[in-house]
Scaffold this motif. Structure first.
Motif, short mmCIF file in Angstrom:
data_model
loop_
_atom_site.label_atom_id
_atom_site.label_comp_id
_atom_site.label_asym_id
_atom_site.label_seq_id
_atom_site.Cartn_x
_atom_site.Cartn_y
_atom_site.Cartn_z
N UNK A 151 0.81 -1.22 0.00
CA UNK A 151 0.00 0.00 0.00
C UNK A 151 0.84 1.26 0.00
N UNK A 152 2.10 1.17 0.37
CA UNK A 152 2.94 2.35 0.54
C UNK A 152 3.38 2.95 -0.79
N UNK A 153 3.45 4.25 -0.84
CA UNK A 153 4.02 4.98 -1.97
C UNK A 153 5.52 5.09 -1.72
N UNK A 154 6.28 4.18 -2.28
CA UNK A 154 7.71 4.13 -1.97
C UNK A 154 8.43 5.39 -2.45
N UNK A 155 8.03 5.93 -3.60
CA UNK A 155 8.67 7.15 -4.06
C UNK A 155 8.36 8.31 -3.12
N UNK A 156 7.12 8.42 -2.69
CA UNK A 156 6.76 9.47 -1.76
C UNK A 156 7.51 9.34 -0.44
N UNK A 157 7.62 8.12 0.07
CA UNK A 157 8.38 7.91 1.30
C UNK A 157 9.84 8.30 1.13
N UNK A 158 10.41 7.94 -0.02
CA UNK A 158 11.81 8.26 -0.27
C UNK A 158 12.02 9.77 -0.32
N UNK A 159 11.07 10.47 -0.93
CA UNK A 159 11.19 11.94 -0.99
C UNK A 159 11.19 12.55 0.40
N UNK A 160 10.32 12.04 1.28
CA UNK A 160 10.28 12.56 2.64
C UNK A 160 11.54 12.17 3.41
N UNK A 161 12.00 10.95 3.23
CA UNK A 161 13.12 10.43 4.02
C UNK A 161 14.43 11.17 3.75
N UNK A 162 14.62 11.63 2.53
CA UNK A 162 15.87 12.33 2.21
C UNK A 162 15.69 13.84 2.11
N UNK A 163 14.47 14.31 2.41
CA UNK A 163 14.24 15.75 2.42
C UNK A 163 14.24 16.39 1.05
N UNK A 164 13.78 15.67 0.05
CA UNK A 164 13.75 16.22 -1.30
C UNK A 164 13.38 15.14 -2.30
N UNK A 165 14.04 15.15 -3.44
CA UNK A 165 13.80 14.13 -4.45
C UNK A 165 14.63 12.91 -4.12
N UNK A 166 13.95 11.89 -3.58
CA UNK A 166 14.65 10.70 -3.14
C UNK A 166 14.52 9.55 -4.11
N UNK A 167 15.27 8.49 -3.83
CA UNK A 167 15.18 7.27 -4.62
C UNK A 167 14.88 6.11 -3.68
N UNK A 168 13.82 5.34 -3.96
CA UNK A 168 13.52 4.21 -3.10
C UNK A 168 14.73 3.29 -2.96
N UNK A 169 14.95 2.79 -1.76
CA UNK A 169 16.11 1.94 -1.50
C UNK A 169 16.03 0.66 -2.32
N UNK A 170 17.18 0.18 -2.74
CA UNK A 170 17.24 -1.02 -3.57
C UNK A 170 17.65 -2.26 -2.79
N UNK A 171 18.23 -2.07 -1.61
CA UNK A 171 18.77 -3.20 -0.84
C UNK A 171 18.77 -2.79 0.63
N UNK A 172 19.07 -3.73 1.52
CA UNK A 172 19.13 -3.41 2.95
C UNK A 172 20.39 -2.63 3.29
#
Length: 527
Positions: free
Chosen positions: A304-325
């Motif tokens: 259900x999560x918007x991974x791109x949206x979460x990535x943007x919030x997590x890095x404080x701008x235009x983020x990239x969803x994580x690819x690995x742990x």
């Protein structure tokens, strides 16, 4: 300070503080063209104090690089290069290192193979509970031996372990004088490294002085090279904004800055070294009786999560969803998330799992509402609370009853490792350079006997790890990646964003290890 680190403090050191391993991973470099300063003093800002400089403690491990050497080091491309050892060989159960001749400890005594074997044995003894050493050493029992005539140190493990050169070989070696009086290592150094701790003040500053005659650094680096600083002074500057101001005005020479203050440093001629990170590693509590013990519910919530949206919030701008742990540059790193994270429609998946919604209330099954306690801490990074808030909003709209809790770091660690009173925790990735570092967090016993605080049980992961442990060094990367993919498919954990932290230099150049640690022999001041 006690040398023994209790289990919860160890857990905090490994997961919350994201302890960086000295010498692990690729090297980022910075550059400038102005003339070198000879015999200068480099001023480095640290975000927190170092209450103990013992390289085997949770606190001193990250600072050990200044005063202690390891048997081998890693080159910028990740290959193993010389350190105290000039030659080495390893299988999955044995490793042998041949020492360079002429190595001396900071007190002038020659370093022998027996002294190295003693340090390995001491650091690996579980009775000593040395949290810093445990972040480096293999997580299987081993015995060390020495041949002083041949100058060789050997280790044999009780079970297969694939990265012996990159674990045993990267442990900081404490000289015999330090092992004779280990309590003294909190405020003095007893190593073979290029610098010696010569001044300690509680809360900082801490001062290191260069050693003359040092010739056994990474790939043969020496302290006689032009421009190497005569002194290194570490000052404690907790606020990122203050650190940024000091960099801009020349108040410090080198510092790491994260978050929005990085934008203020652009365009000012500072040298930079970007350090890959993973922001927002999320775990799901799978203990019996918790809502997320059901893998179908976990997969639905992740889908259900918007991974791109979460990535943007997590890095404080235009983020990239994580690819690995792990972060880019870690051994065996690959793009695993895209192909393996759940993608089924979340609402359909929840209905199939028996989660229904009646009379406008929350989702539930068999009379039990789908209630989630989602916790995080701003102490791990300013963007984690808003990241968790976006998760909570998404799951609330889906029909879950979400309690969002922002904790202090001690309270978060307490929930993770003592009370287990959480369903979802948005934390910080350990940042391990090797895939074996994640094993105790994704398998094995729960606290207090282990570190598997989310009670993850994944037979596919366990079987693949058992296979990978029998494959030497990086030949097993394919198996390690299949193991990580099994965790993603089961929604056992979710890495949020690939990020960057930056180490800045004001008229200074340097190289950094995986995790952002400075390579001491690379530091240069410029006019």
């Amino acid at each position: 300070m006690s040398r023994r680190t209790p289990p919860v403090a160890l857990a905090a050191a490994l997961t919350a503080a994201s302890l960086a391993l000295t010498g692990c991973g690729g090297v980022a470099t910075s550059s400038t063209t102005t003339p070198l300063v000879e015999h200068g003093t480099v001023r480095i800002a640290e975000s927190s104090e170092t209450p103990s400089f013992d390289p085997y403690s949770a606190f001193g491990a990250s600072q050990s690089r200044y005063a202690y050497d390891s048997l081998v080091n890693l080159a910028p491309d990740g290959t193993v290069v010389s350190g105290l050892a000039s030659a080495w060989q390893a299988t999955t159960t044995t490793a042998t290192f041949t020492l360079r001749p002429g190595i001396s400890c900071s007190d002038g005594t020659p370093l022998t193979a027996s002294a190295v074997a003693r340090a390995l044995t001491y650091a690996g003894d579980p009775a000593h509970q040395l949290a810093g050493a445990r972040t480096v050493l293999p997580n299987v029992a081993f015995t060390a031996s020495a041949d002083d005539g041949a100058g060789t140190v050997s280790a044999t493990t009780a079970a297969p372990f694939p990265f012996l050169t990159r674990t045993l070989g990267l442990l900081p070696i404490v000289c015999p004088a330090g092992l004779d009086r280990p309590e003294a290592l909190e405020r003095t150094t007893r190593g073979t490294g290029p610098y010696v701790l010569t001044r300690y003040h509680p809360g900082g500053p801490y001062e290191f002085t260069v050693r003359a005659g040092y010739t056994w650094g990474p790939a043969g680096a020496t302290t006689a090279e032009p421009g190497l600083p005569a002194r290194i002074v570490l000052s404690v500057v907790p606020q990122a904004s203050t650190t940024a101001n000091l960099l801009l005005t020349g108040g410090v020479d080198i510092a790491s800055v994260n978050g929005p203050d990085r934008s203020r440093l652009d365009g000012h001629g500072l040298t930079t070294a970007d350090v890959p990170t993973v922001v927002g590693l999320t775990f799901f509590n799978q203990r019996p009786g918790r809502a997320l013990a059901d893998p179908a519910v976990r997969r639905a919530l992740v889908a259900a999560l918007d991974r791109q949206g979460l990535a943007n919030v997590a890095v404080g701008g235009t983020g990239r969803p994580a690819t690995d742990f792990g972060a880019e540059g870690a051994v065996c790193h690959a793009d695993l998330a895209t192909a393996n994270l759940p993608t089924r429609d979340a609402a359909d998946a929840l209905r199939a799992a028996g989660q229904t919604r009646g009379d406008g209330g929350p989702l539930g099954k068999d009379g039990h509402p789908l209630r989630l306690r989602l916790i995080t801490s701003p102490d791990l990074g300013p963007t984690l609370p808003p990241t968790a808030e976006l998760m909570a909003r998404t799951w609330t709209e889906l029909g879950a009853d979400v309690e969002l809790v922002t904790e202090s770091l001690p309270a978060l660690v307490n929930a993770m490792y003592q009370t287990a009173d959480f369903d979802v925790v948005v934390g910080s990735t350990p940042g391990f350079a090797l895939p074996v570092g994640f094993i105790p967090f994704f398998s094995g016993p729960t606290p207090a006997r282990g570190l598997n605080f989310a009670a993850v049980t994944n037979p596919a992961y366990d079987a693949l790890v058992a296979q990978a442990l029998r494959e030497p060094d990086t030949t097993g990367c394919g198996t390690w990646n299949r193991a990580a993919a099994a965790l993603l498919r089961s929604a056992d954990a979710l890495p949020i964003a690939d990020g960057r932290s930056t180490v800045y230099g004001y008229r200074a150049t340097f190289a950094t290890t995986f995790g952002g640690g400075l390579v001491p022999t690379s530091i240069r001041l410029h006019r």
